[in-house]
Motif scaffolding. Structure first.
Motif, PDB file in Angstrom:
ATOM      1  N   LYS A  59      22.425 -66.432  -6.100  1.00  0.00           N
ATOM      2  CA  LYS A  59      22.986 -65.069  -6.335  1.00  0.00           C
ATOM      3  C   LYS A  59      23.333 -64.510  -4.818  1.00  0.00           C
ATOM      4  O   LYS A  59      24.430 -63.895  -4.259  1.00  0.00           O
ATOM      5  N   ALA A  60      22.398 -64.942  -3.771  1.00  0.00           N
ATOM      6  CA  ALA A  60      22.739 -64.669  -2.364  1.00  0.00           C
ATOM      7  C   ALA A  60      24.000 -65.353  -1.877  1.00  0.00           C
ATOM      8  O   ALA A  60      24.495 -64.801  -1.100  1.00  0.00           O
ATOM      9  N   HIS A  61      24.035 -66.486  -1.930  1.00  0.00           N
ATOM     10  CA  HIS A  61      25.034 -67.129  -1.472  1.00  0.00           C
ATOM     11  C   HIS A  61      26.446 -66.254  -2.015  1.00  0.00           C
ATOM     12  O   HIS A  61      27.366 -66.244  -1.265  1.00  0.00           O
ATOM     13  N   ASN A  62      26.489 -66.271  -3.298  1.00  0.00           N
ATOM     14  CA  ASN A  62      27.778 -65.461  -3.604  1.00  0.00           C
ATOM     15  C   ASN A  62      27.610 -63.988  -2.973  1.00  0.00           C
ATOM     16  O   ASN A  62      28.873 -63.784  -2.674  1.00  0.00           O
ATOM     17  N   TYR A  63      26.587 -63.267  -3.000  1.00  0.00           N
ATOM     18  CA  TYR A  63      26.598 -62.057  -2.257  1.00  0.00           C
ATOM     19  C   TYR A  63      27.498 -62.210  -0.771  1.00  0.00           C
ATOM     20  O   TYR A  63      28.290 -61.389  -0.284  1.00  0.00           O
ATOM     21  N   GLU A  64      26.894 -63.180  -0.333  1.00  0.00           N
ATOM     22  CA  GLU A  64      27.489 -63.527   1.265  1.00  0.00           C
ATOM     23  C   GLU A  64      29.097 -63.707   1.058  1.00  0.00           C
ATOM     24  O   GLU A  64      29.731 -63.262   2.022  1.00  0.00           O
ATOM     25  N   HIS A  65      29.351 -64.375  -0.037  1.00  0.00           N
ATOM     26  CA  HIS A  65      30.767 -64.650   0.003  1.00  0.00           C
ATOM     27  C   HIS A  65      31.608 -63.581  -0.164  1.00  0.00           C
ATOM     28  O   HIS A  65      32.849 -63.442   0.155  1.00  0.00           O
ATOM     29  N   LEU A  66      31.247 -62.724  -1.088  1.00  0.00           N
ATOM     30  CA  LEU A  66      31.657 -61.447  -1.157  1.00  0.00           C
ATOM     31  C   LEU A  66      31.910 -60.561  -0.048  1.00  0.00           C
ATOM     32  O   LEU A  66      32.525 -59.465  -0.049  1.00  0.00           O
ATOM     33  N   LEU A  67      31.143 -60.775   0.972  1.00  0.00           N
ATOM     34  CA  LEU A  67      31.324 -60.043   2.316  1.00  0.00           C
ATOM     35  C   LEU A  67      32.087 -60.878   3.422  1.00  0.00           C
ATOM     36  O   LEU A  67      32.257 -60.577   4.501  1.00  0.00           O
ATOM     37  N   GLU A  68      32.641 -61.855   2.767  1.00  0.00           N
ATOM     38  CA  GLU A  68      33.524 -62.871   3.682  1.00  0.00           C
ATOM     39  C   GLU A  68      35.110 -62.608   3.286  1.00  0.00           C
ATOM     40  O   GLU A  68      35.750 -61.781   3.859  1.00  0.00           O
ATOM     41  N   GLN A  69      35.566 -63.454   2.587  1.00  0.00           N
ATOM     42  CA  GLN A  69      36.916 -63.418   2.205  1.00  0.00           C
ATOM     43  C   GLN A  69      37.398 -62.118   1.711  1.00  0.00           C
ATOM     44  O   GLN A  69      38.650 -61.312   2.195  1.00  0.00           O
ATOM     45  N   PRO A  70      36.639 -61.047   0.812  1.00  0.00           N
ATOM     46  CA  PRO A  70      37.191 -59.817   0.406  1.00  0.00           C
ATOM     47  C   PRO A  70      37.376 -59.061   1.679  1.00  0.00           C
ATOM     48  O   PRO A  70      37.983 -57.996   1.500  1.00  0.00           O
ATOM     49  N   THR A  71      36.979 -59.255   2.745  1.00  0.00           N
ATOM     50  CA  THR A  71      37.010 -58.183   3.991  1.00  0.00           C
ATOM     51  C   THR A  71      38.512 -58.304   4.262  1.00  0.00           C
ATOM     52  O   THR A  71      39.073 -57.565   5.200  1.00  0.00           O
ATOM     53  N   ILE A  72      39.223 -59.335   3.915  1.00  0.00           N
ATOM     54  CA  ILE A  72      40.896 -59.386   4.094  1.00  0.00           C
ATOM     55  C   ILE A  72      41.404 -58.566   2.969  1.00  0.00           C
ATOM     56  O   ILE A  72      42.536 -58.212   3.363  1.00  0.00           O
TER      57      ILE A  72
END
Length: 139
Positions: A59-72
Motif C-alpha cells: 500500500k505504501a509503495h503504491n501511495y508513493e507511485h501516486l505521488l510520482e507520475q501523476p504529478t505530470i
C-alpha cells in the motif's frame, strides 16, 4: 465547462488520499506490533522493508507511485483547462485515472508483475498522449 477536464484530476487526488488512509490503517497496526528496538529513531518508510509484512508495504509503495507520475498528469490537466480541451481529452484523462486506480488496487492486493506492468504501461501511454495534446493546445 472547464470543470469537465478538472474532474479526473480531482478524482485522482481523492484516490491518492484513499490510498494514504489505506496505507495508514494497515501500516500503523503493523508498526505498533514491532518490538521497540526494531526501528531506530528517525526511521523512514523504506526502513520498514523486510521488517513488516510485504503485503502491508504494498500500500505504501503504491501511495508513493501516486505521488510520482501523476504529478505530470495534474499540470497537463490544468494546461488543457486553460488552453482548451476536447471531449477526447476528457475521455483520455478519465481512462488514465481508471488505469491508475486499477493499478493501485492490483498493486495493493495481488501485486503480480505482468498485470501491474501492463496497467502502468497503458497509463503511461495515455499520459504521453495527454501531454502531446496539451502541448498542441498551447502552440
Amino acid at each position: 465547462m472547464t470543470h469537465t477536464i478538472l474532474a479526473p484530476a480531482a478524482t485522482l487526488i481523492v484516490w491518492t488520499l484513499v490510498m494514504l488512509v489505506w496505507m495508514a490503517v494497515t501500516r500503523g497496526p503493523a508498526i505498533a506490533k514491532l518490538a521497540p528496538d526494531r526501528l531506530k529513531t528517525g526511521a523512514r518508510g523504506a526502513d520498514l522493508e523486510g521488517i513488516i509484512d510485504e503485503r502491508t508495504n504494498w500500500k505504501a509503495h503504491n501511495y508513493e507511485h501516486l505521488l510520482e507520475q501523476p504529478t505530470i498528469f495534474y499540470p497537463i490537466v490544468f494546461i488543457l483547462a486553460l488552453a482548451g480541451f476536447t471531449a477526447t481529452d476528457v475521455a483520455l484523462a478519465w481512462i488514465y485515472v481508471a488505469l491508475r486506480v486499477a493499478h493501485s488496487v492490483w498493486q495493493a492486493t495481488i501485486n503480480r508483475q505482468p498485470v501491474r506492468v501492463l496497467l502502468f504501461l497503458l497509463a503511461s501511454l495515455l499520459l504521453i498522449a495527454l501531454g502531446l495534446r496539451a502541448l498542441a493546445s498551447v502552440v
